[in-house]
Every structure is written in C-alpha cells, then in structure tokens.
Design an enzyme around this catalytic site. Structure first.
Site, PDB file in Angstrom:
ATOM      1  N   LEU A 177       7.709  -4.338  25.824  1.00 34.57           N
ATOM      2  CA  LEU A 177       7.731  -3.250  26.800  1.00 34.57           C
ATOM      3  C   LEU A 177       6.327  -2.761  27.182  1.00 34.57           C
ATOM      4  O   LEU A 177       6.183  -1.671  27.739  1.00 34.57           O
ATOM      5  CB  LEU A 177       8.590  -2.101  26.288  1.00 34.57           C
ATOM      6  CG  LEU A 177      10.092  -2.422  26.282  1.00 34.57           C
ATOM      7  CD1 LEU A 177      10.888  -1.355  25.549  1.00 34.57           C
ATOM      8  CD2 LEU A 177      10.607  -2.600  27.703  1.00 34.57           C
ATOM      9  N   GLY A 231       4.920  -4.944  29.112  1.00 38.21           N
ATOM     10  CA  GLY A 231       4.958  -5.668  30.378  1.00 38.21           C
ATOM     11  C   GLY A 231       3.980  -6.813  30.465  1.00 38.21           C
ATOM     12  O   GLY A 231       3.873  -7.465  31.512  1.00 38.21           O
ATOM     13  N   LYS A 232       3.283  -7.105  29.348  1.00 40.05           N
ATOM     14  CA  LYS A 232       2.247  -8.141  29.408  1.00 40.05           C
ATOM     15  C   LYS A 232       2.796  -9.557  29.309  1.00 40.05           C
ATOM     16  O   LYS A 232       2.089 -10.524  29.597  1.00 40.05           O
ATOM     17  CB  LYS A 232       1.215  -7.907  28.304  1.00 40.05           C
ATOM     18  CG  LYS A 232       1.753  -8.042  26.886  1.00 40.05           C
ATOM     19  CD  LYS A 232       0.677  -7.678  25.876  1.00 40.05           C
ATOM     20  CE  LYS A 232       1.204  -7.724  24.439  1.00 40.05           C
ATOM     21  NZ  LYS A 232       0.166  -7.304  23.462  1.00 40.05           N
ATOM     22  N   ALA A 266       9.111  -2.298  21.660  1.00 38.68           N
ATOM     23  CA  ALA A 266       9.794  -3.566  21.368  1.00 38.68           C
ATOM     24  C   ALA A 266       8.822  -4.675  20.998  1.00 38.68           C
ATOM     25  O   ALA A 266       8.827  -5.759  21.585  1.00 38.68           O
ATOM     26  CB  ALA A 266      10.675  -3.981  22.543  1.00 38.68           C
ATOM     27  N   TYR A 274       3.835  -3.770   3.089  1.00 39.98           N
ATOM     28  CA  TYR A 274       2.840  -4.101   4.111  1.00 39.98           C
ATOM     29  C   TYR A 274       1.580  -4.655   3.432  1.00 39.98           C
ATOM     30  O   TYR A 274       0.884  -3.944   2.704  1.00 39.98           O
ATOM     31  CB  TYR A 274       2.470  -2.875   4.953  1.00 39.98           C
ATOM     32  CG  TYR A 274       3.611  -2.271   5.743  1.00 39.98           C
ATOM     33  CD1 TYR A 274       4.785  -2.967   5.993  1.00 39.98           C
ATOM     34  CD2 TYR A 274       3.511  -0.974   6.248  1.00 39.98           C
ATOM     35  CE1 TYR A 274       5.822  -2.396   6.722  1.00 39.98           C
ATOM     36  CE2 TYR A 274       4.547  -0.399   6.981  1.00 39.98           C
ATOM     37  CZ  TYR A 274       5.703  -1.108   7.205  1.00 39.98           C
ATOM     38  OH  TYR A 274       6.719  -0.530   7.920  1.00 39.98           O
TER      39      TYR A 274
END
Length: 332
Positions: free
Chosen positions: A211, A213-214, A207, A53
């Site tokens: 998920l 929903g935007k 996800a 990372y």
C-alpha cells in the site's frame, strides 16, 4: 502527536507506535538511533519489539536506545515464537514463560516490561497455564499489562472470561494484522476487542509495503525492497496480483486528494473506532518520518465507500487468502 487510551485501561499511548522488527536485521544501530531519537522528539511514547526479532537482537538494540529516557516509553515485547532448537524454547509453558521474560528483561536492560504480548495462538492450546504465568509476572512486577497478538476473536473472548474466573487482570491490547487489503479482523477480532474494552494496535498498515503503491503489476520490484528481497512472509501473503491492482486504483484516488497512498492507508486503519494506535515498522529514518503525515490525513465517507467497493468489509483482497503462519484448523 495524538494520544489515545488503550482500550478501557488508563494507559495513554501515541497514535503511532514505533515497530522495531527491522532493528538488528535490516536496520543497523546508527540508523535505529536516529529513528528512536526522532520518535522521542516528536512525542511518540509507544515502542514495540519481540524476543524473536533477530533472536533477541532487536530487544538488545531497543533497550540500549531507550535507556536514557526509559520512563518516557511504553515498552512492549512478545513471547511465544521459537527461540531455539531445544525443547521448551517456544510456546507458553510456565517454565518457558518465566525464562523468556527474564531473558527479555536482561536484553532490554530494564526492570519491567510495560506490555507483554502472547505473540501468537496455537491451535488446541489450553489457555489456563499461560494466564497463570502472566498473573505471576504481573504480581511480581515484571510486567505491567498484557496483551495478545494474532489471536482469533473467539479465543480473545475466552481469555477475557478465563481471566475473570482466575481473578486476574484481562488483556488490555490486541495486535492483529489489519489493513485495507486484509479486512478479516473486522468479522470477529475487532468487534470482540471493542465489546471487551481491549485496545487494538494493528501492525503493517501498509500491507508490508504493497500500500505504498511502489509495486506495479507485472513489474520487477526494486532489489532493496521487501518484495525484491523475496521476503518469505510477504510472498506468502500480500504480494498478489489482485492486491497490486487495488493498490494502483487507490494510488490514483489519492493523487486526486493530494495525499500519499501510504498515508491514506495508515489513516484508514487509525479511523476505526476500536483502534488505539497503529504500529509503524520502518527500515530507515526516511520511512519512519514519512508515517507522520498520516496523522493529518482525513478519511471521509467517499473514501470509505471506495475502499468497500474494492475490498468488502470483513474480507481479504483475494479469495482464498490465509496466512500460512496461522493456519485454519483442519476439517478432520
């Protein structure tokens, strides 16, 4: 905060694990400091990073931020991905594993790593050399436990049995990519972990943002969002028309329950009997704080049935889905 045993180990971890992939990349030091402080104040004791990372940047930041209360944290990091252009700066030779662990310890400013993950599997890789290196690191006190990330079920079983043959501790944790749009781990990985008493700590429960929903099918993603930045991993995997449509159906269901879709999706992952904790990887403090409502969200039989009707157990949302970073072995 809820705490769960990590598989059959005696280690107790918070249900939310702070994932720090964004640290030193999309998340600067000031925002990261607020996230870590909030997590500690809320009783979170589990934090996750990796050498790859930001090529060590996340580890350095995590080490600095948890130093004042290091003993309160279960610190997990990983190795195995490419860290440079020279030979032997990736995978799992004994030579590289010893170097990589020392490098991580220095960046994390600590004398031990609580959980050390093999970050990814490589097709055809012999397992004995990395396990003997893990055994040496355990014996030297540089790591306390070990685990695997993104390994297939049969490989997990193989590692458990090989560890037994080598008279060394078995892995205590597995970190798969698991959410209600990618249920493939239910076919082999989760049953293997449950059978062998290995704790499961999935990453990306929402996800990679789908998920939440935007994202509206056919709509243009916000420029600051992961899809708006055309994040390669997201474009290769979750950003699919079928997944977006499923997310919108679930969003309407959640509105009827008066819960946010992101909370529902995270709670759904935590509701699996094999799951010990879930990794929440925020970019901002607001995103991190938002995860906590998932701990109060209850998944009932009707919720399970709806998810099953949208994504069949053991399957992904879309036929043909496969993460190109973890390819299937070729037929020939």
């Amino acid at each position: 905060m809820r705490y769960h045993r990590l598989g059959n180990s005696q280690l107790e971890v918070s249900a939310l694990c702070l994932g720090t992939m964004m640290f030193a990349d999309q998340t600067g030091i000031d925002e990261a400091r607020e996230i870590v402080a909030h997590a500690h104040g809320q009783g979170v004791n589990f934090i996750d990073t990796a050498d790859v990372y930001s090529l060590g940047g996340s580890e350095k930041m995590v080490g600095e931020l948890i130093a004042p209360n290091r003993r309160d944290w279960i610190l997990a990091t990983k190795l195995g991905n490419k860290m440079g252009e020279r030979p032997n700066q990736l995978r799992y030779s004994r030579n590289w594993m010893m170097r990589a662990c020392e490098d991580s310890l220095q960046r994390l400013a600590t004398d031990h790593i609580d959980i050390y993950y093999l970050h990814r599997d490589y097709n055809g890789m012999n397992l004995e050399e990395p396990l003997r290196a893990i055994e040496a690191l355990l014996r030297d006190g540089k790591i306390r436990y070990w685990g695997v990330s993104n390994f297939r079920g049969w490989r997990i079983g193989e590692m458990v049995h090989l560890a037994r043959q080598l008279n060394m501790p078995a892995p205590v944790v597995c970190q798969p990519y698991y959410n209600l749009l990618n249920r493939q781990p239910e076919a082999e990985v989760l049953p293997a972990c449950h059978h062998h008493g290995i704790g499961v700590v999935p990453y990306s429960p929402i996800a990679r943002g789908v998920l939440s929903g935007k994202y509206v099918p056919g709509g243009k993603p916000a420029a600051e969002s992961r899809a708006g930045r055309a994040d390669k991993r997201m474009m290769q995997t979750e950003f699919r028309e079928e997944s977006l449509l499923i997310a919108q159906q679930l969003k309407r269901h959640c509105e009827g329950k008066a819960v946010a879709l992101s909370h529902f999706a995270t709670a759904w992952v935590l509701a699996h009997k094999a799951v010990s904790a879930v990794i929440a990887g925020p970019r901002t403090l607001a995103q991190w704080q938002d995860y906590f409502a998932a701990l109060d969200c209850q998944i009932d039989a009707a919720d399970e049935a709806l998810v099953d009707s949208l994504v069949a157990p053991g399957h992904p949302s879309t036929p043909g889905y496969n993460d190109p970073a973890y390819p299937l072995e070729p037929r020939r």
